[in-house]
Design an enzyme around this catalytic site. Structure first.
Site, PDB file in Angstrom:
ATOM      1  N   SER A  21       0.865  -1.185   0.000  1.00  0.00           N
ATOM      2  CA  SER A  21       0.000   0.000   0.000  1.00  0.00           C
ATOM      3  C   SER A  21       0.900   1.232   0.000  1.00  0.00           C
ATOM      4  O   SER A  21       2.084   1.148   0.362  1.00  0.00           O
ATOM      5  CB  SER A  21      -0.846   0.009   1.292  1.00  0.00           C
ATOM      6  OG  SER A  21      -1.471   1.260   1.490  1.00  0.00           O
ATOM      7  N   TYR A  39      -2.280  -1.210  10.477  1.00  0.00           N
ATOM      8  CA  TYR A  39      -2.234  -1.320   9.014  1.00  0.00           C
ATOM      9  C   TYR A  39      -0.898  -0.805   8.480  1.00  0.00           C
ATOM     10  O   TYR A  39      -0.249  -1.461   7.658  1.00  0.00           O
ATOM     11  CB  TYR A  39      -3.397  -0.510   8.428  1.00  0.00           C
ATOM     12  CG  TYR A  39      -3.603  -0.680   6.941  1.00  0.00           C
ATOM     13  CD1 TYR A  39      -4.338  -1.743   6.434  1.00  0.00           C
ATOM     14  CD2 TYR A  39      -3.075   0.236   6.039  1.00  0.00           C
ATOM     15  CE1 TYR A  39      -4.542  -1.894   5.061  1.00  0.00           C
ATOM     16  CE2 TYR A  39      -3.266   0.095   4.669  1.00  0.00           C
ATOM     17  CZ  TYR A  39      -4.008  -0.973   4.192  1.00  0.00           C
ATOM     18  OH  TYR A  39      -4.199  -1.109   2.840  1.00  0.00           O
TER      19      TYR A  39
HETATM   20  P1  NAD Z   1     -11.530  -6.054   0.005  1.00  0.00           P
HETATM   21  O1  NAD Z   1     -12.117  -6.002   1.369  1.00  0.00           O
HETATM   22  O2  NAD Z   1     -12.417  -5.907  -1.178  1.00  0.00           O
HETATM   23  O3  NAD Z   1     -10.673  -7.368  -0.164  1.00  0.00           O
HETATM   24  C1  NAD Z   1     -10.024  -7.994   0.892  1.00  0.00           C
HETATM   25  C2  NAD Z   1     -10.010  -9.469   0.605  1.00  0.00           C
HETATM   26  O4  NAD Z   1      -9.348 -10.145   1.675  1.00  0.00           O
HETATM   27  C3  NAD Z   1     -11.425 -10.043   0.496  1.00  0.00           C
HETATM   28  O5  NAD Z   1     -11.462 -10.981  -0.571  1.00  0.00           O
HETATM   29  C4  NAD Z   1     -11.598 -10.750   1.826  1.00  0.00           C
HETATM   30  O6  NAD Z   1     -12.495 -11.845   1.736  1.00  0.00           O
HETATM   31  C5  NAD Z   1     -10.181 -11.208   2.083  1.00  0.00           C
HETATM   32  N1  NAD Z   1      -9.911 -11.545   3.475  1.00  0.00           N
HETATM   33  C6  NAD Z   1     -10.144 -10.812   4.587  1.00  0.00           C
HETATM   34  N2  NAD Z   1      -9.809 -11.527   5.690  1.00  0.00           N
HETATM   35  C7  NAD Z   1      -9.346 -12.719   5.251  1.00  0.00           C
HETATM   36  C8  NAD Z   1      -8.876 -13.887   5.901  1.00  0.00           C
HETATM   37  N3  NAD Z   1      -8.820 -13.967   7.237  1.00  0.00           N
HETATM   38  N4  NAD Z   1      -8.525 -14.936   5.139  1.00  0.00           N
HETATM   39  C9  NAD Z   1      -8.618 -14.884   3.777  1.00  0.00           C
HETATM   40  N5  NAD Z   1      -9.052 -13.809   3.118  1.00  0.00           N
HETATM   41  C10 NAD Z   1      -9.413 -12.736   3.854  1.00  0.00           C
HETATM   42  O7  NAD Z   1     -10.393  -4.918   0.017  1.00  0.00           O
HETATM   43  P2  NAD Z   1      -9.372  -4.428  -1.124  1.00  0.00           P
HETATM   44  O8  NAD Z   1      -9.458  -2.952  -1.107  1.00  0.00           O
HETATM   45  O9  NAD Z   1      -9.559  -5.153  -2.383  1.00  0.00           O
HETATM   46  O10 NAD Z   1      -7.975  -4.829  -0.457  1.00  0.00           O
HETATM   47  C11 NAD Z   1      -7.123  -5.842  -0.954  1.00  0.00           C
HETATM   48  C12 NAD Z   1      -5.695  -5.535  -0.549  1.00  0.00           C
HETATM   49  O11 NAD Z   1      -5.283  -4.310  -1.146  1.00  0.00           O
HETATM   50  C13 NAD Z   1      -5.521  -5.379   0.957  1.00  0.00           C
HETATM   51  O12 NAD Z   1      -4.283  -5.962   1.356  1.00  0.00           O
HETATM   52  C14 NAD Z   1      -5.475  -3.874   1.133  1.00  0.00           C
HETATM   53  O13 NAD Z   1      -4.749  -3.497   2.265  1.00  0.00           O
HETATM   54  C15 NAD Z   1      -4.764  -3.466  -0.145  1.00  0.00           C
HETATM   55  N6  NAD Z   1      -4.977  -2.055  -0.526  1.00  0.00           N
HETATM   56  C16 NAD Z   1      -6.226  -1.586  -0.866  1.00  0.00           C
HETATM   57  C17 NAD Z   1      -6.366  -0.246  -1.239  1.00  0.00           C
HETATM   58  C18 NAD Z   1      -7.697   0.336  -1.681  1.00  0.00           C
HETATM   59  O14 NAD Z   1      -7.798   1.550  -1.882  1.00  0.00           O
HETATM   60  N7  NAD Z   1      -8.742  -0.450  -1.895  1.00  0.00           N
HETATM   61  C19 NAD Z   1      -5.254   0.593  -1.237  1.00  0.00           C
HETATM   62  C20 NAD Z   1      -4.011   0.088  -0.871  1.00  0.00           C
HETATM   63  C21 NAD Z   1      -3.877  -1.249  -0.528  1.00  0.00           C
END
Ligand code: NAD
Length: 257
Positions: free
Chosen positions: A139, A152
């Protein structure tokens, strides 16, 4: 470029960025393994849809990324792992002095420690296959901080550190390890926050997005899950063979500020 014949495991991929990356890797020919902690008909239907539409052997394997043994079991059950995308993640926002210990532990386990376990299980498979790509979804918070996101930010900085060590331990092998550092990405969860933000600040959609949600993103545009997938595909290409141990920001200029 074709990823045909490669198996890609994407943790936390039944929604958001993980699902977007899975689609792009499957469109490039990889057999993808979708994962989350749930085990619903919808989860399996999603994998079947990807398999059918991309003509790949894609499937869904349930495993809870908060548990080390299940992280390792995910890789073992898949039977092969050429591309490992460590993506599962959760968030909790609160000051350090009030931060619930169970939330801290869960964020460190799911967002960081899971990548240690999956990487440990996947590297022997990559070595056997003579090729491998570890792609950690970190991130902008792996490179910078924000208040109230202690667990985080700590976990994402940890993932960047783990990425560097993985790269050094595989430096003389045809394996690379890198971290993608997204800024704000448009996902269903982010989309769902827009109406609340509009109401809270009394703003129209565009103003709420640009002036509240994307204050730190100079481009004033969300990145997309397809762009995350495209970056992962680039990291799988021959052109990226000497790119290892680094971070690639896909953040509209956030970390240039
Ligand atoms: P999201 O909530 O849509 O996806 C998260 C995923 O992780 C989901 O599929 C969920 O089912 C899964 N998950 C959660 N707990 C779990 C567990 N215990 N075991 C297995 N799977 C689990 O969120 P996202 O925004 O798509 O985030 C995905 C990644 O990208 C994360 O690591 C997040 O930190 C990172 N990220 C997101 C953003 C953003 O703006 N959306 C920005 C930077 C980084």
């Amino acid at each position: 470029m074709t990823l045909s014949g490669k198996t890609a495991i994407i943790t936390g991929s039944n929604s958001g960025i993980g699902l977007g990356v899975a689609w792009e890797l499957a469109k490039a020919g990889a057999d993808v393994v979708l994962n989350s902690f749930s085990d619903t008909d919808e989860d399996h239907a999603l994998a079947k849809q990807i398999a059918d539409e991309t003509d790949t052997q894609s499937r869904y394997i349930q495993a809870d990324m908060s548990k080390g043994d299940q992280c390792r079991a995910l890789i073992e059950k898949a039977g092969a792992c050429d591309i490992l995308v460590n993506n599962a993640g959760i968030q909790h926002v609160s000051g350090i002095d009030e931060f619930p210990t169970e939330k801290w532990d869960a964020i460190i386990a799911i967002n960081m420690t899971s990548a240690f376990h999956t990487t440990a299980a996947a590297l022997p498979m990559m070595r056997k296959a003579g090729w491998g790509r570890v792609i950690n979804i970190a991130s902008a918070h792996g490179l910078t901080a924000s208040p109230y996101k202690s667990a985080y930010v700590a976990a994402k900085h940890g993932v960047v550190g783990l990425t560097k060590v993985t790269a050094l331990e595989t430096a003389q092998e045809p394996i690379t390890a890198n971290a993608i550092c997204p800024g704000y990405v448009m996902t269903p969860l982010v989309e769902a926050q827009i109406p609340d933000t509009m109401e809270k600040y009394g703003m129209d959609r565009e103003t709420a997005i640009k002036e509240v949600m994307l204050t730190r993103q100079p481009s004033k545009e969300f990145a997309t899950t397809e762009q995350m997938g495209g970056t992962a595909i680039f990291l799988c290409s021959d052109a990226a063979q000497q790119i290892t141990g680094t971070t690639i920001s896909v953040d509209g200029g956030w970390t240039a500020l």
